[in-house]
Scaffold this active site. Structure first.
Site, PDB file in Angstrom:
ATOM      1  N   ASN A   8       1.348  -1.292  -0.527  1.00 43.08           N
ATOM      2  CA  ASN A   8       0.069   0.037  -0.148  1.00 43.08           C
ATOM      3  C   ASN A   8       1.186   0.938   0.241  1.00 43.08           C
ATOM      4  O   ASN A   8       1.363   1.837   0.609  1.00 43.08           O
ATOM      5  CB  ASN A   8      -0.576   0.149   0.999  1.00 43.08           C
ATOM      6  CG  ASN A   8      -1.898   0.802   1.249  1.00 43.08           C
ATOM      7  OD1 ASN A   8      -2.128   2.125   0.672  1.00 43.08           O
ATOM      8  ND2 ASN A   8      -2.452   1.443   2.626  1.00 43.08           N
ATOM      9  N   LYS A  10      -0.064   4.564   0.127  1.00 44.41           N
ATOM     10  CA  LYS A  10      -0.850   5.360   0.594  1.00 44.41           C
ATOM     11  C   LYS A  10      -0.541   6.817  -0.245  1.00 44.41           C
ATOM     12  O   LYS A  10      -0.222   6.258  -1.982  1.00 44.41           O
ATOM     13  CB  LYS A  10       0.030   4.992   1.606  1.00 44.41           C
ATOM     14  CG  LYS A  10       0.002   4.477   2.354  1.00 44.41           C
ATOM     15  CD  LYS A  10       0.280   4.421   4.132  1.00 44.41           C
ATOM     16  CE  LYS A  10      -0.170   3.127   4.888  1.00 44.41           C
ATOM     17  NZ  LYS A  10      -0.051   3.059   6.742  1.00 44.41           N
ATOM     18  N   HIS A  92      -9.572   1.181   5.043  1.00 42.47           N
ATOM     19  CA  HIS A  92      -8.324   1.684   5.677  1.00 42.47           C
ATOM     20  C   HIS A  92      -8.447   2.383   6.985  1.00 42.47           C
ATOM     21  O   HIS A  92      -9.402   2.895   7.281  1.00 42.47           O
ATOM     22  CB  HIS A  92      -7.354   2.059   4.586  1.00 42.47           C
ATOM     23  CG  HIS A  92      -5.942   2.115   5.063  1.00 42.47           C
ATOM     24  ND1 HIS A  92      -4.793   2.822   6.198  1.00 42.47           N
ATOM     25  CD2 HIS A  92      -4.669   0.806   4.672  1.00 42.47           C
ATOM     26  CE1 HIS A  92      -4.453   2.480   6.355  1.00 42.47           C
ATOM     27  NE2 HIS A  92      -3.316   1.451   6.103  1.00 42.47           N
ATOM     28  N   GLU A  94      -6.754   4.407   8.031  1.00 41.86           N
ATOM     29  CA  GLU A  94      -6.903   5.664   7.964  1.00 41.86           C
ATOM     30  C   GLU A  94      -7.666   7.010   6.874  1.00 41.86           C
ATOM     31  O   GLU A  94      -8.161   8.105   7.346  1.00 41.86           O
ATOM     32  CB  GLU A  94      -5.160   6.049   6.718  1.00 41.86           C
ATOM     33  CG  GLU A  94      -4.010   5.755   7.337  1.00 41.86           C
ATOM     34  CD  GLU A  94      -2.336   5.349   6.970  1.00 41.86           C
ATOM     35  OE1 GLU A  94      -2.713   5.610   5.232  1.00 41.86           O
ATOM     36  OE2 GLU A  94      -2.134   4.723   7.772  1.00 41.86           O
ATOM     37  N   GLU A 162      -5.108  -5.174  10.716  1.00 41.18           N
ATOM     38  CA  GLU A 162      -3.660  -3.839  10.986  1.00 41.18           C
ATOM     39  C   GLU A 162      -4.263  -2.919  12.123  1.00 41.18           C
ATOM     40  O   GLU A 162      -5.141  -2.057  12.272  1.00 41.18           O
ATOM     41  CB  GLU A 162      -4.448  -3.087   9.429  1.00 41.18           C
ATOM     42  CG  GLU A 162      -4.261  -3.588   8.099  1.00 41.18           C
ATOM     43  CD  GLU A 162      -3.433  -1.993   7.346  1.00 41.18           C
ATOM     44  OE1 GLU A 162      -2.286  -2.848   6.738  1.00 41.18           O
ATOM     45  OE2 GLU A 162      -3.578  -1.612   6.936  1.00 41.18           O
ATOM     46  N   GLY A 168       3.106   2.267  10.396  1.00 39.42           N
ATOM     47  CA  GLY A 168       3.409   3.407  10.927  1.00 39.42           C
ATOM     48  C   GLY A 168       4.324   3.759  11.557  1.00 39.42           C
ATOM     49  O   GLY A 168       5.556   4.494  12.026  1.00 39.42           O
ATOM     50  N   SER A 207       3.581  -2.274  10.250  1.00 35.67           N
ATOM     51  CA  SER A 207       5.244  -1.997  10.363  1.00 35.67           C
ATOM     52  C   SER A 207       5.995  -3.725  10.396  1.00 35.67           C
ATOM     53  O   SER A 207       6.332  -3.782  10.457  1.00 35.67           O
ATOM     54  CB  SER A 207       5.397  -2.144  12.034  1.00 35.67           C
ATOM     55  OG  SER A 207       4.902  -0.792  12.042  1.00 35.67           O
TER      56      SER A 207
HETATM   57  P1  PGA Z   1       2.888   0.361   7.495  1.00 35.88           P
HETATM   58  O1  PGA Z   1       1.606   0.260   6.687  1.00 35.88           O
HETATM   59  O2  PGA Z   1       3.727  -0.991   6.838  1.00 35.88           O
HETATM   60  O3  PGA Z   1       3.707   1.467   6.694  1.00 35.88           O
HETATM   61  O4  PGA Z   1       2.771   0.177   8.679  1.00 35.88           O
HETATM   62  C1  PGA Z   1       0.335  -0.787   7.047  1.00 35.88           C
HETATM   63  C2  PGA Z   1      -0.042   0.258   5.827  1.00 35.88           C
HETATM   64  O5  PGA Z   1      -0.990   0.694   6.796  1.00 35.88           O
HETATM   65  O6  PGA Z   1      -1.016  -0.713   5.403  1.00 35.88           O
END
Ligand code: PGA
Length: 247
Positions: A8, A10, A92, A94, A162, A168, A207
């Site tokens: 992803n 983003k 997601h 976010e 997640e 992140g 992560s």
């Molecule tokens: P990350 O994000 O691997 O940067 O922690 C995962 C995600 O939000 O899909």
């Protein structure tokens, strides 16, 4: 079941970033696992072109629940498919946090995705406060029940667990905690969809990086990963693809 390494990107990536896709495909032309990258919408068509003839699949990061109409700034599932996407990430954390998306909207988006022939990658996950409050299974169970439409199959739906606090941050749940949630999600899906649930991919996200991928992929009911930051560099994502292929 074929495992899935999904990236992803983003809100990252411009045309020059497609060099990473070329490097990824040069190093991993035919991995054992399935490989999916979800770039920003502006790059879907170009990435699909760069991946043409390869095993790399392309996805969007969101879609509107309607097929077309007066929705400035939005993108329909059919448009993603037209640009070359075969998947779309939905719900997601976010999107849920930044755009106030709730389960009913995510479910409507998943139906729109299926109608356009896309695989829906539906995300669930608890916040840190919810985990500390012992609500993890109740939260992810509620999101799963509310976000996944009737009619989900192993072919049209992927679930990503997640934890919001792991995205992140460099922090991850313990392997036992991941196993507990994935086992719970499988049981919930089995209760609702029967034998079909055995083939639904359950991705862990938050992560994931080359240094922890091997141990995470050894956890029961982890059928792949949804990778954010570490999907931006071919070397990192390629190492995760290799780990999943060997799992
Ligand atoms: P990350 O994000 O691997 O940067 O922690 C995962 C995600 O939000 O899909």
């Amino acid at each position: 079941m074929r495992k899935l390494a999904a990236g992803n990107w983003k809100m990252n990536g411009v045309a020059a970033s497609l060099a990473e896709v070329k490097a990824l495909l040069a190093a991993h032309p035919d991995p054992v696992c399935e490989m999916l990258l979800c770039p920003p919408a502006t790059l879907i068509a170009q990435m699909a072109w760069a991946a043409k003839g390869s095993v790399l699949k392309i996805g969007g990061q969101d879609c509107h629940p309607k097929a077309a109409g007066a929705h400035t700034g939005d993108i329909s599932a059919a448009m993603l498919a037209d640009a070359g996407a075969g998947h779309v990430i939905l719900g997601h954390s976010e999107r849920r946090a930044d755009h106030g998306e709730g389960d009913a909207l995510v479910q409507a988006k998943a139906q729109a995705a299926w109608a356009a022939g896309l695989v829906a990658v539906i995300c669930v996950g608890e916040t840190e406060a919810q985990r500390d409050g012992g609500q993890t299974l109740a939260v992810v169970g509620g999101q799963l029940a509310g976000s996944v439409p009737d009619g989900a199959t192993a072919a049209n739906t992927v679930i990503a667990y997640e934890p919001v606090w792991a995205i992140g941050t460099g922090r991850t749940p313990t392997l036992a905690e991941i196993a507990e949630v994935h086992g719970f999600l499988r049981a919930q899906l089995t209760a609702r969809f029967g034998a079909e649930a055995a083939g639904m991919r359950l991705l862990y996200g938050g992560s994931v990086k080359p240094s922890n991928a091997v141990e995470i992929f050894a956890v029961p009911d982890v059928d792949g990963a949804l990778v954010g930051g570490a999907s931006l560099k071919a070397a990192d994502f390629g190492a995760i693809v290799a780990a999943l292929s060997a799992a």
